[in-house]
Design a protein around this motif. Structure first.
Motif, PDB file in Angstrom:
ATOM      1  N   CYS A  48      44.453  43.808  34.800  1.00 41.00           N
ATOM      2  CA  CYS A  48      45.801  43.943  34.215  1.00 41.00           C
ATOM      3  C   CYS A  48      45.938  45.156  33.305  1.00 41.00           C
ATOM      4  O   CYS A  48      47.048  45.525  32.937  1.00 41.00           O
ATOM      5  CB  CYS A  48      46.183  42.672  33.446  1.00 41.00           C
ATOM      6  N   CYS A  62      43.075  36.920  33.376  1.00 33.73           N
ATOM      7  CA  CYS A  62      42.886  37.339  34.765  1.00 33.73           C
ATOM      8  C   CYS A  62      41.720  36.594  35.414  1.00 33.73           C
ATOM      9  O   CYS A  62      41.785  36.249  36.589  1.00 33.73           O
ATOM     10  CB  CYS A  62      42.661  38.836  34.862  1.00 33.73           C
ATOM     11  N   HIS A  69      43.917  37.518  40.292  1.00 32.80           N
ATOM     12  CA  HIS A  69      43.380  38.819  40.717  1.00 32.80           C
ATOM     13  C   HIS A  69      41.929  38.701  41.179  1.00 32.80           C
ATOM     14  O   HIS A  69      41.312  39.695  41.487  1.00 32.80           O
ATOM     15  CB  HIS A  69      43.441  39.827  39.561  1.00 32.80           C
TER      16      HIS A  69
END
Length: 143
Positions: free
Chosen positions: A97, A134, A140
């Motif tokens: 991110c 994340c 992700h």
């Protein structure tokens, strides 16, 4: 650094205030993370549909040279964030991110101490990985 400080740096160094430059700075301040030139361009396309990568790169280079933003590179791409104005520190950087977390200790002290016959005039230490958001969300995560 805030918008007022950034604009003052531009003015002090003889550069004009433009709406595009202000919007770029707003994007960095709002996002609070590392951004690629493409991400900056994507954010600006709505207000400036004809905006070119050349304009983005020229201003990113200017902002970095003036110390308004700081850059780093990972995955073969240059990324930028608003410059930290705090004391000497380093960052943990989420490669998913782009958010950063300040590392308040300097690893150089543990690695080298104070070397003899060498004056250290600067260094950069970054740790890359995935932030808790994340890593836990799996949004992700690699399969």
């Amino acid at each position: 650094m805030d918008l007022k400080e950034a604009l003052a740096i531009l003015k002090k160094n003889g550069y004009k205030y433009t709406d595009k430059r202000e919007l770029m700075l707003h994007i960095f301040l709002k996002e609070g993370r590392y951004l690629t030139a493409k991400e900056v361009l994507d954010h600006m396309q709505q207000d400036y549909p004809g905006l070119s990568f050349d304009t983005i790169y020229r201003n990113l280079s200017l902002f970095e040279r003036l110390g308004i933003i700081e850059g780093t590179e990972w995955d073969g791409e240059r990324r930028y964030r608003i410059h930290c104005k705090s004391d000497h520190h380093h960052h943990l950087i989420c490669t998913e991110c782009g958010k950063t977390k300040t590392l308040h200790v300097c690893p150089m002290n543990a690695i080298l101490g104070k070397p003899q016959d060498f004056e250290i005039t600067g260094h950069k230490f970054e740790i890359y990985g995935r932030c808790a958001e994340c890593g836990e969300s799996g949004k992700h995560a690699q399969v």
